[in-house]
Every structure is written in structure tokens, then in C-alpha cells.
Motif scaffolding. Structure first.
Motif, PDB file in Angstrom:
ATOM      1  N   VAL A   1       0.659  -1.340   0.025  1.00  0.00           N
ATOM      2  CA  VAL A   1       0.113   0.036   0.015  1.00  0.00           C
ATOM      3  C   VAL A   1       0.846   1.177  -0.144  1.00  0.00           C
ATOM      4  O   VAL A   1       0.600   2.072  -0.780  1.00  0.00           O
ATOM      5  N   VAL A   2       1.909   1.280   0.876  1.00  0.00           N
ATOM      6  CA  VAL A   2       2.819   2.407   1.120  1.00  0.00           C
ATOM      7  C   VAL A   2       3.518   2.760  -0.368  1.00  0.00           C
ATOM      8  O   VAL A   2       3.715   3.758  -0.965  1.00  0.00           O
ATOM      9  N   ALA A   3       3.917   1.587  -1.120  1.00  0.00           N
ATOM     10  CA  ALA A   3       4.529   1.559  -2.376  1.00  0.00           C
ATOM     11  C   ALA A   3       3.808   2.167  -3.349  1.00  0.00           C
ATOM     12  O   ALA A   3       3.923   3.092  -4.031  1.00  0.00           O
ATOM     13  N   VAL A   4       2.319   1.761  -3.279  1.00  0.00           N
ATOM     14  CA  VAL A   4       1.667   2.324  -4.398  1.00  0.00           C
ATOM     15  C   VAL A   4       1.197   3.794  -3.893  1.00  0.00           C
ATOM     16  O   VAL A   4       1.139   4.594  -5.123  1.00  0.00           O
ATOM     17  N   LEU A   5       1.405   4.247  -2.824  1.00  0.00           N
ATOM     18  CA  LEU A   5       0.778   5.617  -2.529  1.00  0.00           C
ATOM     19  C   LEU A   5       2.196   6.343  -2.738  1.00  0.00           C
ATOM     20  O   LEU A   5       1.999   7.564  -3.291  1.00  0.00           O
ATOM     21  N   SER A   6       3.254   5.833  -2.958  1.00  0.00           N
ATOM     22  CA  SER A   6       4.502   6.416  -3.408  1.00  0.00           C
ATOM     23  C   SER A   6       4.589   7.065  -4.951  1.00  0.00           C
ATOM     24  O   SER A   6       4.989   7.935  -5.155  1.00  0.00           O
ATOM     25  N   LEU A   7       4.062   5.947  -5.601  1.00  0.00           N
ATOM     26  CA  LEU A   7       3.810   6.205  -6.995  1.00  0.00           C
ATOM     27  C   LEU A   7       2.634   7.071  -7.193  1.00  0.00           C
ATOM     28  O   LEU A   7       2.702   7.828  -8.440  1.00  0.00           O
ATOM     29  N   LEU A   8       1.449   6.892  -6.579  1.00  0.00           N
ATOM     30  CA  LEU A   8       0.394   8.041  -6.650  1.00  0.00           C
ATOM     31  C   LEU A   8       0.965   9.502  -6.340  1.00  0.00           C
ATOM     32  O   LEU A   8       0.512  10.251  -7.123  1.00  0.00           O
ATOM     33  N   SER A   9       1.878   9.637  -5.238  1.00  0.00           N
ATOM     34  CA  SER A   9       2.443  11.071  -5.129  1.00  0.00           C
ATOM     35  C   SER A   9       3.286  11.309  -6.302  1.00  0.00           C
ATOM     36  O   SER A   9       3.241  12.579  -6.725  1.00  0.00           O
ATOM     37  N   THR A  10       4.184  10.263  -6.898  1.00  0.00           N
ATOM     38  CA  THR A  10       4.947  10.761  -7.932  1.00  0.00           C
ATOM     39  C   THR A  10       4.045  11.301  -9.245  1.00  0.00           C
ATOM     40  O   THR A  10       4.420  12.497  -9.699  1.00  0.00           O
ATOM     41  N   ASN A  11       3.099  10.341  -9.517  1.00  0.00           N
ATOM     42  CA  ASN A  11       2.426  10.588 -10.725  1.00  0.00           C
ATOM     43  C   ASN A  11       1.407  11.840 -10.699  1.00  0.00           C
ATOM     44  O   ASN A  11       0.949  12.649 -11.728  1.00  0.00           O
ATOM     45  N   GLY A  12       0.721  11.866  -9.356  1.00  0.00           N
ATOM     46  CA  GLY A  12      -0.344  13.108  -9.026  1.00  0.00           C
ATOM     47  C   GLY A  12       0.575  14.268  -9.195  1.00  0.00           C
ATOM     48  O   GLY A  12      -0.089  15.348 -10.001  1.00  0.00           O
TER      49      GLY A  12
ATOM     50  N   VAL B   1      -6.457   1.491  -3.374  1.00  0.00           N
ATOM     51  CA  VAL B   1      -7.307   0.391  -3.703  1.00  0.00           C
ATOM     52  C   VAL B   1      -8.154   1.266  -4.687  1.00  0.00           C
ATOM     53  O   VAL B   1      -8.300   0.520  -6.117  1.00  0.00           O
ATOM     54  N   SER B   2      -8.365   2.550  -4.421  1.00  0.00           N
ATOM     55  CA  SER B   2      -8.993   3.380  -5.459  1.00  0.00           C
ATOM     56  C   SER B   2      -8.366   3.764  -6.784  1.00  0.00           C
ATOM     57  O   SER B   2      -8.655   3.518  -7.885  1.00  0.00           O
ATOM     58  N   ILE B   3      -7.004   3.818  -6.546  1.00  0.00           N
ATOM     59  CA  ILE B   3      -6.247   3.889  -7.811  1.00  0.00           C
ATOM     60  C   ILE B   3      -6.162   2.700  -8.599  1.00  0.00           C
ATOM     61  O   ILE B   3      -6.020   2.739  -9.701  1.00  0.00           O
ATOM     62  N   LEU B   4      -5.930   1.498  -7.918  1.00  0.00           N
ATOM     63  CA  LEU B   4      -5.908   0.280  -8.593  1.00  0.00           C
ATOM     64  C   LEU B   4      -7.201   0.044  -9.452  1.00  0.00           C
ATOM     65  O   LEU B   4      -7.321  -0.468 -10.581  1.00  0.00           O
ATOM     66  N   VAL B   5      -8.213   0.301  -8.715  1.00  0.00           N
ATOM     67  CA  VAL B   5      -9.721   0.287  -9.339  1.00  0.00           C
ATOM     68  C   VAL B   5      -9.542   1.236 -10.655  1.00  0.00           C
ATOM     69  O   VAL B   5     -10.215   0.668 -11.581  1.00  0.00           O
ATOM     70  N   VAL B   6      -9.278   2.436 -10.534  1.00  0.00           N
ATOM     71  CA  VAL B   6      -9.235   3.193 -11.611  1.00  0.00           C
ATOM     72  C   VAL B   6      -8.366   2.918 -12.736  1.00  0.00           C
ATOM     73  O   VAL B   6      -8.757   2.630 -13.774  1.00  0.00           O
ATOM     74  N   ALA B   7      -7.413   1.953 -12.123  1.00  0.00           N
ATOM     75  CA  ALA B   7      -6.395   1.750 -13.190  1.00  0.00           C
ATOM     76  C   ALA B   7      -7.041   0.469 -14.157  1.00  0.00           C
ATOM     77  O   ALA B   7      -6.632   0.391 -15.340  1.00  0.00           O
ATOM     78  N   VAL B   8      -7.816  -0.121 -13.670  1.00  0.00           N
ATOM     79  CA  VAL B   8      -8.327  -1.509 -14.482  1.00  0.00           C
ATOM     80  C   VAL B   8      -9.666  -1.141 -15.030  1.00  0.00           C
ATOM     81  O   VAL B   8     -10.050  -1.894 -15.777  1.00  0.00           O
ATOM     82  N   LEU B   9     -10.272   0.229 -14.766  1.00  0.00           N
ATOM     83  CA  LEU B   9     -11.353   0.380 -15.484  1.00  0.00           C
ATOM     84  C   LEU B   9     -11.142   0.644 -16.958  1.00  0.00           C
ATOM     85  O   LEU B   9     -10.213   1.181 -17.269  1.00  0.00           O
TER      86      LEU B   9
END
Length: 744
Positions: free
Chosen positions: A360-371, A517-525
Motif C-alpha cells: 500500500v505504501v509503495a502504491v501511494l509513493s507512485l500515486l504521489s509521484t504521478n499525481g 485500492v481506489s487507484i488500482l480500481v481506476v487503473a483497471v477500469l
């Protein structure tokens, strides 16, 4: 009979504190350290004993340059992700090395993700598209300066040099902070020989004297990230250079092959902990060679005809790089269950620990980078011209831009959701917590508080006259006026809600997990679902653009106002306690210096014949516990902690390193004070250590004055009951009488 003098050594918590505030007097002098972190002694006794203060806030919040660490926030999350493994994983001799390898690969993915966004800005948007346009006389000064005409190959190389400069600046910053923090020699370590492996792999964890000796690890990881970044940039430049007519095909292919070897070698060495350290330096020296060859080929290539749209090949490079980034982050999700199945261990519950924390923390790291990164990409595009989002076919063909700044259509679909989805989760989380907070003061929730304070009030002695006439109870009763009854009920509800709020800290895991989880859901939509209406699309894109703008405003605010830097520093006080064992470009670990400083001072005081009373508040209690756990004989020291997050925050967030085994290493007298209303600190879990304190201290107050206040997390310093207990613990036991024969 004689007594040993007692010296009280105070360590402040998050946000920093001045020596005057920590000592409670303006009469003091510095006896050790420097302007960043030092020890200060009160010239007059405090509560009958000598008092010293260790002020370490300069390492995190005092300097205005510390605000720039906000730019390194994704790297900090990537580093913290490696430390959040469970105790069960750390005990597994197969799973733990795999976890560390996956965490380092995920950290490398964050670095490559940042380089990709930087390359899209510098090489595609600026160098290829904007500088490839004809100069417009109506442009204002900034656009005139940024417009650098020239052949396509040279412009692309110039953009690549900007990407390389960005990587080198981050690397040099890590090197400079390494010399200030990690280069401090730890107390008790044998020589300066680096341990094989990082601090995360040490068997004794935080209690190992080499735990805060990360100089070799940061240097090794920094070189490998630099090699990987340079190799990735070489491959990018070689691929887009292949679209330039007249390039030297053989040299370009050879350079690309060399870069691929360097990237593969750096990735393998990262995954293999400390194996192959002798190859790191030669690899660092060899990495720039393919880049120089490829850059020369592209620089001297024959200029191609002007083609509107994206830099040819950039779309495929972005897709491949993002695929590698996602694969690196998801590697742990695939490998760890595989190990469990192979060993037939099954899935066991691990109490209240956060099992999904590393992922989860690794995904949030990518989220902050890309956001922030994608928002910056769109913001730069809008500042250089009219942005036009192209679909896949037009982007691949490099057509349809019409002289404007082209953006990939996927950015229009994904970037808004990087803002909206986590924001919706945050709003939902705050609403749920607010509902829990309100409900805590309703119904029968207040009955235990009323009963508790009623029993305590009955046991308290009555004050002597005439003060008994003015004493009032804050508890509700029938003989009160309606206004007083409302006031007393509000007081009781404030206690109940404060206790409920103190239980919210572990719930942060649900917020972070929901965001991931919200980012992962958006990615697969599918794209058709992610695509918003035009009005909503424009609004969401502008919200994404506001993210970096808000970051710049926050940097400016923190740069100009010291009190603002303290609030920003709170983030680093918690997130940078851990060594940079997974991402070398994270903000430096202040404990690399703070813990050895405390250990040397304690040893010096004890060698001078003093008895040390080590007092730590909040984050200072974590530093104090780590310092004493690494000492061979801490038995001569008394440890006092209050508002300690050792179990309430570190215990559930980092259960593999902060646990009962660490507490058992503290072979000294230890008292831990806590309030039930403290939203950060709490009990340790040992009956002989924990000393609960009532908050408020009593239900009695003087008529006409405010009702008994809540102390929460910051009121320990003024709690007289706590300090009386500390005074009793500080009182030295008298030495045995001398048995020598009396003189005649």
C-alpha cells in the motif's frame, strides 16, 4: 553515607523545541554539539537537580532549506514501505530477503517513474514540440527565453541533459546529506567496517549498534539508482534517436546494448542486498559511456523533417517504462504468496498488524509521484501553448497537433482520477471518523466517564476553608441550573470524544489502503468508464494542475515562516526516523546522528560519576529507547517517557522492528506515562512500566474559572502529578555505609 548526583537529560518530540522551552528557563549554555543539534545545560537547578536538553529540531525543521524535502516525499514513502513488513515475514528466512529485494525494486521503480515524467516534460513537450515551433513575435519574455531553436537531434539531446541534471542534483543532495547524517560513527560498532547488508537485515534490528550506520548502504544504493537512471535515459535516447534519419546505426545499437547491460546489472545488484559490492563502482564508471555514445550519435544526426505531435517513440517508451514500474511494485504481491504456498505455511492472522502495508505504501509513493508529476506535465504544456489531447492512433503517427502542444489522451483519462479518487476516499474517511467522534458523546458512552470521575472525586480530600466554598464539580447533577448543566455535559462529552479520538491513529491504515485500492480500481477500469464529460474533464485536469501549484505555495510558505517549517517538519520527524536502506534519495535519517549523540552524552555523564535520568517526550521517547537499547549496560540509567508513540504508531506500523523484544533489551528502570486522551502516545503494554494518568486530573474546579482542561498530547510538561512521580524515580538511593575501621 553519600549520594550520586542525578542529571536529567530531556529530549523533545516532533516539530522541534527551543532550549528555553525544553529547560523551562532562559539561563542556559550549550555544552556539546552545534547549531543543528546540541546539548544545553540550565545554569540553575530545576526541581533540585541538574537538567540538560538535547535539541535536535535543526535536523528536520529549523533551516528554511528543509522545506525543499517536500520534493522528496515520494522517495520517503518508498523508503518507509520497506520498513513496514510484519513480524512474521521478518522471522521467515525465505520471505524476509524476498521482501527486502522487492522493496528495493519498488523504490527503483519510483526513481524511473520520476525520470519518465521529467523526460516527457523536457524532451517531448519542451525540446521537441515547443522548440520545434516557429517563434511567435507575440510571445512574452518567459516563452522567448525558453524557445531554443535548432536541429531536432540537438534539441532532444538538450532535453535529455536536463533529465540527467535532475538525476544528478538528487544524487548530489543524497551525497551531501549522507556526509552530515549517515557518516556519523555509531557508538559500540566495531571499527567502521560496513556490515554486509542494510540495517533492515541486521538480526537484532533497532537494538544492533550498527543499525544507524547506513553510510555504506546509502552510497551503494545511490550509485545503483544513478546507474539505472543513466542507463534508462540512454535507452530512451537511443530509441527516439532511431527515428532520426542519418544516424550512426552501429554505434547507436552498441550504445543501447551497453545501456541495457548496465540497467540489468544495476537491477540485479539492487535485488541481491550487498552481494557484488565490488561491481558497483565499475558499473558507475561505465554507465555514462553508452550515454555519451548515443548522445553523440543523436547530436550529429541528419535533421529529420518537422512532424507535428509527440516525439517519435515516446509513447512506446512511456508504456514500457510504466509496465516495468507496475511489475516492480506488484512483484511482492506475486512472490510472497508463492513462498507461503511452497512452504505450506498457510495464511495466519497476525493480530492488529497491517499486513498489506509494504504494498500500500509503495502504491501511494507512485500515486504521489504521478499525481504531482503528471499535473506538472500538463501545467508546463498549458504554459507553453494550447494543449491538445491526442488519441492513440494520432499520437503514434505524430499527427494532429496542429502546432499545439500534444498530450497523450490517456493523461486526460487518468490524471483527473489521480486527484478525484483519493480525494473522495479522504472525504469519506473524514466523514466516518467525524460520525464516530460525534457518536462518542451521545447515549450511554458518557456513563463510564461520569462514574470514573465521581469515584475519584469522592476519594480526593476536601480543600481547607475558605477554598471549599468556591470548589465546584464539573460533573452534571440535577441541582444545577440549565446553563451549568449544559456546561458540565459538554465537559463530559469532551473527555469521551477525546478518548475516542485517541483511538483513531491506527485507523490511518484504512485511509491509506482505501487510497491505494481506489487507484488500482481506476487503473483497471476501461477507458470509456474513466472518460468524464468535457466540463468535468476540464475541471479535474485543472485540479491536477493545482497539485504542483499548491506544492510550490507550500514551499514558499514554509521557506518564509519558521512556524510553518515546524509543521512541515512533523512529517519528517516521523517518516525519516528509519535509515535509507531502501531508497537512497529519501530525506536523510536524523536518527543516524541523534542516537549516537545521545549515546555518547549518556556514556560521558556516566563516566563522570553521574546518574542519568533520560526523559523523552513523543518522538524523543523513540530516540531515547533506541539509544538505550543499543547500549551494552543501560542499567545505570532511568528512562522516563510520556506521550510515546512506540506502540500506538510504531508498534502497528513497523511491527517487525518495534516490538516487545526491543523493549526487553531496555535493562533499566523505565516509567511510561500516558493519557487516555493522547492521540499520539499511549501505554507500552508492560504493567511494571506503564503509569496511566487521569486527563483531566480532577473534576473539581474553582467557581468562575475555566473547567478542568484536557492535556491530550502536549500537556505532560505541566502535569505536576507526573513530575512528582519523576522526582521520586530520580531520587538516588543512598550508598551503603563504609565498613572501614574508624580512625583512632
Amino acid at each position: 553515607m553519600w549520594n550520586v548526583r542525578t542529571i536529567e537529560l530531556r529530549v523533545h518530540g516532533v516539530g522541534g523545541a527551543s532550549p528555553a522551552a525544553l529547560l523551562g528557563t532562559t539561563r542556559f549554555r550549550q555544552v556539546w554539539g552545534d547549531r543543528i543539534a546540541g546539548f544545553y545545560v540550565a545554569t540553575d537547578p530545576v526541581r533540585g537537580r541538574e537538567v540538560e536538553a538535547y535539541c535536535w529540531g535543526g535536523m528536520t525543521s529549523r533551516s528554511s532549506s528543509r522545506v525543499l524535502w517536500l520534493l522528496l516525499f515520494p522517495f520517503m514513502l518508498a523508503n518507509v514501505a520497506g520498513w513496514t513488513c510484519s513480524a512474521r515475514v521478518r522471522r521467515d528466512r525465505w520471505a524476509f530477503p524476498v521482501h527486502r529485494a522487492c522493496a528495493r525494486l519498488a523504490a527503483l521503480a519510483v526513481t524511473l517513474n520520476l525520470l519518465l515524467i521529467t523526460a516527457m516534460i523536457a524532451m517531448d513537450v519542451w525540446a521537441y514540440q515547443f522548440c520545434g515551433q516557429e517563434r511567435d513575435p507575440s510571445w512574452l519574455w518567459p516563452k522567448r527565453v525558453l524557445h531554443v531553436p535548432g536541429p531536432t537531434g540537438r534539441r532532444v539531446v538538450a532535453g535529455a541533459l536536463l533529465v540527467l541534471a535532475n538525476l544528478l542534483v538528487i544524487g548530489l543532495l543524497a551525497r551531501r546529506t549522507r556526509s552530515r547524517y549517515e557518516d556519523v560513527t555509531p557508538v559500540g560498532a566495531v571499527g567502521r567496517a560496513p556490515a554486509r547488508g542494510s540495517a533492515a537485515a541486521l538480526p537484532d534490528g533497532v537494538a544492533d549498534p550498527r543499525f544507524f550506520d547506513g553510510e555504506a548502504t546509502v552510497r551503494r544504493l545511490g550509485r545503483l539508482h544513478l546507474c539505472a537512471g543513466v542507463a534508462w535515459l540512454t535507452l530512451l535516447l537511443a530509441y527516439v534517436g532511431g527515428f532520426v534519419p542519418g544516424h550512426a546505426g552501429t554505434a547507436l545499437t552498441a550504445g543501447a546494448a551497453g545501456a541495457a547491460v548496465v540497467l540489468a546489472a544495476a537491477t540485479v545488484l539492487l535485488a541481491c542486498e550487498a552481494a557484488g559490492d565490488r561491481l558497483v563502482l565499475p558499473l558507475t564508471v561505465a554507465a555514462p559511456v553508452p550515454l555519451a555514445v548515443v548522445a553523440a550519435c543523436v547530436w550529429f544526426a541528419e535533421p529529420p523533417p518537422t512532424v507535428p505531435g509527440h516525439l517519435p517513440g515516446m509513447g512506446l517508451v512511456a508504456v514500457v517504462t510504466l509496465a516495468l514500474v507496475v511489475a516492480s511494485v506488484f512483484a511482492r504481491v506475486l512472490l510472497m504468496p508463492l513462498i507461503v504456498l511452497v512452504r505450506r505455511l498457510g495464511f495466519r492472522q497476525a493480530g492488529s498488524t497491517w499486513q498489506a502495508a509494504p504494498f500500500v505504501v509503495a502504491v501511494l509513493s507512485l500515486l504521489s509521484t504521478n499525481g504531482v508529476g503528471l499535473g506538472s506535465l500538463i501545467a508546463v504544456g498549458k504554459s507553453l501553448g494550447a494543449v491538445k489531447f491526442l488519441d492513440g492512433s494520432l499520437a503514434a503517427a505524430g499527427q494532429g497537433a496542429g502546432g499545439r502542444i500534444a498530450m497523450f489522451a490517456a493523461l486526460r483519462e487518468v490524471t483527473p482520477w489521480l486527484t478525484l479518487a483519493p480525494g473522495a476516499v479522504l472525504v469519506l474517511f473524514l466523514l466516518v471518523q467525524a460520525a464516530r467522534w460525534v457518536a462518542a458523546g451521545l447515549g450511554d458512552r458518557t456513563a463510564p466517564v461520569i462514574g470514573e470521575y465521581a469515584g475519584r472525586a469522592a476519594a480526593e480530600p476536601a480543600p481547607p476553608p475558605p477554598f471549599d466554598t468556591w470548589r465546584r464539580s464539573a460533573l452534571p447533577s440535577e441541582n444545577l441550573t440549565p446553563a451549568c448543566r449544559r456546561q458540565t455535559w459538554a465537559w463530559v462529552r469532551s473527555i469521551t470524544r477525546a478518548r475516542e479520538l485517541a483511538r483513531f491513529t491506527p485507523d490511518i491504515r484504512y485511509l491509506l489502503t482505501g487510497m491505494a485500492v481506489s487507484i488500482l480500481v481506476v487503473a483497471v477500469l476501461p477507458a470509456s468508464v474513466r472518460d468524464l464529460s468535457r466540463a468535468d474533464d476540464e475541471l479535474a485536469v485543472w485540479l491536477a494542475v493545482l497539485i504542483p501549484t499548491t506544492g510550490v505555495a507550500l514551499l514558499r510558505w514554509g521557506w518564509r515562516h519558521p512556524y510553518a517549517r515546524r509543521w512541515v517538519g512533523v512529517l519528517w520527524d516521523v517518516g525519516t526516523f528509519w535509515p535509507r536502506a531502501f531508497h537512497p534519495y529519501a530525506p536523510p535519517c536524523y536518527a543516524e546522528r541523534a542516537v549516537p549523540d545521545l549515546q555518547r552524552r549518556i556514556r560521558w555523564l556516566r563516566d563522570s560519576g553521574a546518574r542519568v535520568l533520560l526523559v523523552g517526550h513523543s518522538q524523543g521517547s523513540v530516540l531515547a529507547a533506541a539509544a538505550l537499547a543499543q547500549l551494552r549496560d543501560p542499567s545505570g540509567t532511568v528512562l522516563i517517557t510520556f506521550g510515546s508513540p512506540l506502540t500506538t504508531l510504531y508498534g502497528w506500523g513497523f511491527p517487525a522492528y518495534i516490538d516487545t523484544a526491543l523493549f526487553d533489551r531496555l535493562k533499566c528502570r523505565w516509567l511510561n506515562f500516558s493519557y487516555r486522551t493522547d492521540y499520539i502516545g499511549g501505554p507500552i503494554g508492560h504493567r511494571d512500566v506503564d503509569v496511566p494518568l487521569p486527563d483531566p486530573a480532577t473534576s473539581w474546579y474553582v467557581a468562575g474559572e475555566p473547567m478542568p482542561p484536557l492535556r491530550r498530547h502536549t500537556g505532560y510538561w505541566s502535569d505536576e502529578a507526573m513530575w512528582e512521580s519523576i522526582d521520586r524515580a530520580a531520587a538516588p538511593a543512598p550508598a551503603p555505609a563504609s565498613t572501614a575501621a574508624p580512625r583512632s
